[in-house]
Design a protein around this motif. Structure first.
Motif, PDB file in Angstrom:
ATOM      1  N   MET A 190      67.468 101.252  14.164  1.00 55.35           N
ATOM      2  CA  MET A 190      67.248 100.218  15.189  1.00 55.35           C
ATOM      3  C   MET A 190      67.067  98.864  14.503  1.00 55.35           C
ATOM      4  O   MET A 190      66.172  98.709  13.667  1.00 55.35           O
ATOM      5  N   PRO A 191      67.901  97.866  14.804  1.00 54.23           N
ATOM      6  CA  PRO A 191      67.783  96.555  14.172  1.00 54.23           C
ATOM      7  C   PRO A 191      66.425  95.923  14.478  1.00 54.23           C
ATOM      8  O   PRO A 191      65.865  96.127  15.559  1.00 54.23           O
ATOM      9  N   PRO A 192      65.868  95.128  13.524  1.00 51.95           N
ATOM     10  CA  PRO A 192      64.577  94.484  13.757  1.00 51.95           C
ATOM     11  C   PRO A 192      64.522  93.662  15.035  1.00 51.95           C
ATOM     12  O   PRO A 192      63.481  93.577  15.677  1.00 51.95           O
ATOM     13  N   ALA A 193      65.658  93.053  15.431  1.00 45.79           N
ATOM     14  CA  ALA A 193      65.673  92.246  16.646  1.00 45.79           C
ATOM     15  C   ALA A 193      65.388  93.099  17.882  1.00 45.79           C
ATOM     16  O   ALA A 193      64.860  92.611  18.878  1.00 45.79           O
ATOM     17  N   GLU A 194      65.754  94.391  17.821  1.00 44.07           N
ATOM     18  CA  GLU A 194      65.501  95.296  18.935  1.00 44.07           C
ATOM     19  C   GLU A 194      64.161  96.017  18.808  1.00 44.07           C
ATOM     20  O   GLU A 194      63.726  96.703  19.731  1.00 44.07           O
ATOM     21  N   ASN A 195      63.515  95.851  17.674  1.00 43.97           N
ATOM     22  CA  ASN A 195      62.241  96.521  17.422  1.00 43.97           C
ATOM     23  C   ASN A 195      61.301  95.560  16.692  1.00 43.97           C
ATOM     24  O   ASN A 195      60.991  95.741  15.507  1.00 43.97           O
ATOM     25  N   PRO A 196      60.849  94.505  17.370  1.00 45.02           N
ATOM     26  CA  PRO A 196      59.976  93.532  16.708  1.00 45.02           C
ATOM     27  C   PRO A 196      58.669  94.185  16.274  1.00 45.02           C
ATOM     28  O   PRO A 196      58.152  95.084  16.939  1.00 45.02           O
ATOM     29  N   LEU A 197      58.139  93.730  15.155  1.00 45.74           N
ATOM     30  CA  LEU A 197      56.885  94.279  14.633  1.00 45.74           C
ATOM     31  C   LEU A 197      55.730  93.510  15.268  1.00 45.74           C
ATOM     32  O   LEU A 197      55.391  92.402  14.843  1.00 45.74           O
ATOM     33  N   LYS A 198      55.146  94.095  16.297  1.00 41.84           N
ATOM     34  CA  LYS A 198      54.101  93.399  17.055  1.00 41.84           C
ATOM     35  C   LYS A 198      52.683  93.698  16.567  1.00 41.84           C
ATOM     36  O   LYS A 198      51.768  92.925  16.804  1.00 41.84           O
ATOM     37  N   PHE A 199      52.522  94.850  15.903  1.00 41.46           N
ATOM     38  CA  PHE A 199      51.175  95.288  15.543  1.00 41.46           C
ATOM     39  C   PHE A 199      51.183  95.964  14.187  1.00 41.46           C
ATOM     40  O   PHE A 199      52.137  96.672  13.842  1.00 41.46           O
ATOM     41  N   ALA A 200      50.115  95.746  13.410  1.00 45.11           N
ATOM     42  CA  ALA A 200      49.998  96.416  12.106  1.00 45.11           C
ATOM     43  C   ALA A 200      48.562  96.840  11.853  1.00 45.11           C
ATOM     44  O   ALA A 200      47.626  96.078  12.066  1.00 45.11           O
ATOM     45  N   TRP A 201      48.437  98.087  11.414  1.00 41.72           N
ATOM     46  CA  TRP A 201      47.165  98.550  10.873  1.00 41.72           C
ATOM     47  C   TRP A 201      47.107  98.118   9.417  1.00 41.72           C
ATOM     48  O   TRP A 201      48.054  98.359   8.656  1.00 41.72           O
ATOM     49  N   LEU A 202      46.010  97.509   9.001  1.00 44.33           N
ATOM     50  CA  LEU A 202      45.824  97.122   7.609  1.00 44.33           C
ATOM     51  C   LEU A 202      44.682  97.958   7.036  1.00 44.33           C
ATOM     52  O   LEU A 202      43.504  97.685   7.288  1.00 44.33           O
ATOM     53  N   GLU A 203      45.049  98.992   6.310  1.00 43.79           N
ATOM     54  CA  GLU A 203      44.054  99.923   5.755  1.00 43.79           C
ATOM     55  C   GLU A 203      43.600  99.380   4.406  1.00 43.79           C
ATOM     56  O   GLU A 203      44.173  99.687   3.363  1.00 43.79           O
ATOM     57  N   VAL A 204      42.546  98.576   4.434  1.00 45.67           N
ATOM     58  CA  VAL A 204      42.152  97.822   3.250  1.00 45.67           C
ATOM     59  C   VAL A 204      41.369  98.638   2.226  1.00 45.67           C
ATOM     60  O   VAL A 204      41.180  98.196   1.091  1.00 45.67           O
ATOM     61  N   THR A 205      40.911  99.822   2.610  1.00 48.87           N
ATOM     62  CA  THR A 205      40.161 100.647   1.676  1.00 48.87           C
ATOM     63  C   THR A 205      40.214 102.118   2.071  1.00 48.87           C
ATOM     64  O   THR A 205      40.364 102.443   3.257  1.00 48.87           O
ATOM     65  N   GLY A 206      40.096 102.971   1.070  1.00 48.81           N
ATOM     66  CA  GLY A 206      39.967 104.400   1.324  1.00 48.81           C
ATOM     67  C   GLY A 206      38.528 104.854   1.174  1.00 48.81           C
ATOM     68  O   GLY A 206      38.228 106.042   1.283  1.00 48.81           O
ATOM     69  N   LEU A 207      37.630 103.895   0.931  1.00 50.03           N
ATOM     70  CA  LEU A 207      36.210 104.195   0.772  1.00 50.03           C
ATOM     71  C   LEU A 207      35.524 104.260   2.128  1.00 50.03           C
ATOM     72  O   LEU A 207      35.751 103.405   2.989  1.00 50.03           O
ATOM     73  N   CYS A 208      34.713 105.275   2.320  1.00 49.09           N
ATOM     74  CA  CYS A 208      33.948 105.394   3.563  1.00 49.09           C
ATOM     75  C   CYS A 208      32.587 105.985   3.224  1.00 49.09           C
ATOM     76  O   CYS A 208      32.460 106.820   2.319  1.00 49.09           O
ATOM     77  N   ASN A 209      31.569 105.557   3.952  1.00 45.78           N
ATOM     78  CA  ASN A 209      30.228 106.101   3.733  1.00 45.78           C
ATOM     79  C   ASN A 209      30.002 107.381   4.525  1.00 45.78           C
ATOM     80  O   ASN A 209      28.958 108.020   4.377  1.00 45.78           O
ATOM     81  N   GLU A 210      30.966 107.759   5.363  1.00 37.00           N
ATOM     82  CA  GLU A 210      30.891 109.022   6.095  1.00 37.00           C
ATOM     83  C   GLU A 210      31.917 110.003   5.513  1.00 37.00           C
ATOM     84  O   GLU A 210      32.809 109.612   4.755  1.00 37.00           O
ATOM     85  N   PHE A 211      31.779 111.274   5.882  1.00 34.50           N
ATOM     86  CA  PHE A 211      32.677 112.297   5.354  1.00 34.50           C
ATOM     87  C   PHE A 211      33.034 113.260   6.485  1.00 34.50           C
ATOM     88  O   PHE A 211      32.670 114.429   6.473  1.00 34.50           O
ATOM     89  N   CYS A 212      33.742 112.750   7.490  1.00 32.03           N
ATOM     90  CA  CYS A 212      34.068 113.535   8.678  1.00 32.03           C
ATOM     91  C   CYS A 212      35.155 114.573   8.362  1.00 32.03           C
ATOM     92  O   CYS A 212      36.154 114.256   7.712  1.00 32.03           O
ATOM     93  N   ASP A 213      34.959 115.790   8.859  1.00 28.92           N
ATOM     94  CA  ASP A 213      35.927 116.862   8.614  1.00 28.92           C
ATOM     95  C   ASP A 213      37.299 116.548   9.182  1.00 28.92           C
ATOM     96  O   ASP A 213      38.312 117.019   8.674  1.00 28.92           O
ATOM     97  N   HIS A 214      37.352 115.761  10.260  1.00 30.27           N
ATOM     98  CA  HIS A 214      38.613 115.522  10.950  1.00 30.27           C
ATOM     99  C   HIS A 214      39.340 114.268  10.472  1.00 30.27           C
ATOM    100  O   HIS A 214      40.356 113.889  11.059  1.00 30.27           O
ATOM    101  N   CYS A 215      38.861 113.614   9.413  1.00 29.83           N
ATOM    102  CA  CYS A 215      39.411 112.318   9.008  1.00 29.83           C
ATOM    103  C   CYS A 215      40.892 112.422   8.649  1.00 29.83           C
ATOM    104  O   CYS A 215      41.269 113.083   7.678  1.00 29.83           O
ATOM    105  N   TYR A 216      41.735 111.747   9.413  1.00 34.25           N
ATOM    106  CA  TYR A 216      43.184 111.788   9.186  1.00 34.25           C
ATOM    107  C   TYR A 216      43.564 111.090   7.890  1.00 34.25           C
ATOM    108  O   TYR A 216      44.621 111.363   7.303  1.00 34.25           O
ATOM    109  N   ALA A 217      42.709 110.153   7.423  1.00 37.97           N
ATOM    110  CA  ALA A 217      43.005 109.398   6.205  1.00 37.97           C
ATOM    111  C   ALA A 217      42.401 110.028   4.966  1.00 37.97           C
ATOM    112  O   ALA A 217      42.622 109.536   3.857  1.00 37.97           O
TER     113      ALA A 217
END
Length: 299
Positions: free
Chosen positions: A1-28
């Motif tokens: 799909m050309p970029p003109a037909e699929n504009p990039l409107k939103f981005a997740w910026l995952e700035v760190t992999g560090l977390c103070n929690e340790f959830c069993d379900h964490c997708y990251a």
């Protein structure tokens, strides 16, 4: 799909992999053992500039726990100055004074996960003693400061009080409360290899995620579908590149044209909450429940 037909409107910026929690379900698969990756502040500033030049509207800072990233205030200010709307997805346990000031100055929206009205149940999910108390107190503080905040209740444990958790958020004054189930990614997969069939099918449509090592994915859940790296190529080149077209084609083979709503862990800031979502109520996948009701504020 050309970029003109699929504009990039939103981005997740995952700035760190560090977390103070340790959830069993964490997708990251983030945890206290995580780190900030190889992306420098200059790298993130360059990416934010490229997003603004591409006409992106919204960014969401995530992690790990983004408030543990020391340069988050600077990046929020830069994104805001670049004309991007900013949301921070945080567990709301570690918000220092400077961040509260930046949230107010830059019109930041917040989103958080909430697991139970019971401190014991919530802390059993996060594996961080006292997390419920701190999260709940900071939700109240955000609302008292007039900072918009969305809440999401993720069903993780059979005995979890998901309905009561949603009602507790509504009682506190959180107007948008959504739900989700554990996703088969990261630790939530319990060792199973990720597959395209586990995705909603809407990955890469007007959205992407960028990780702490610069990898670009079509979704925060689709990190096994790397489409490029911003430390090696400009984001616009990646978004319109061959690998992106290949990944979109692979997704279409499995999902057809894809679901018409996105179901990431919780929901996108430009969307309304996808609800009821929790398994005890219904299904959160749009193709399974195309007219799912919303958990609304009490009348």
């Amino acid at each position: 799909m050309p970029p003109a037909e699929n504009p990039l409107k939103f981005a997740w910026l995952e700035v760190t992999g560090l977390c103070n929690e340790f959830c069993d379900h964490c997708y990251a698969d983030s945890s206290p053992k995580g780190d900030h990756g190889t992306m420098t502040v200059r790298d993130w500033v360059r990416v934010i500039s490229q997003l603004a030049d591409m006409g992106t509207l919204d960014v969401q800072f995530i992690g790990g726990e983004p408030t543990l990233y020391p340069y988050l205030p600077a990046l929020i200010r830069y994104a805001h100055a670049s004309g991007l709307a900013v949301e921070v997805f945080s567990n709301m346990t570690h918000i220092r004074a400077e961040l509260w000031d930046v949230f107010g100055e830059c019109g930041v929206k917040l989103a958080t996960s909430y697991y139970s009205d019971s401190a014991e149940d919530h802390d059993a999910v996060t594996k961080l003693r006292g997390s419920h108390k701190r999260t709940r107190a900071n939700i109240e503080k955000a609302l008292s400061l007039g900072i918009p905040l969305r809440g999401g209740v993720v069903a993780v444990r059979p005995e979890q009080r998901v309905h009561e958790a949603a009602q507790d958020l509504l009682t506190l004054g959180v107007e948008q409360v959504g739900g989700d189930r554990t996703r088969a990614f990261g630790r939530g997969s319990m060792g199973a290899a990720p597959t395209i069939a586990d995705l909603c099918g809407h990955c890469g449509h007007e959205k992407c995620a960028i990780g702490p090592t610069g990898d670009v994915w079509p979704c925060v859940l689709g990190r096994f579908l790397k489409i490029g790296n911003v430390q090696e190529s400009a984001l616009a080149e990646i978004w319109g590149g061959l690998r992106m077209r290949e990944v979109l084609a692979d997704i279409r083979v499995v999902h057809g044209d894809g679901a018409q709503s996105c179901t990431p862990p919780q929901f996108l800031p430009m969307c309304g909450p996808c609800s009821p979502c929790v398994p005890s109520v219904g299904h959160c996948d749009p193709k399974e429940a195309p007219s799912a009701a919303t958990i609304g504020a009490p009348a």
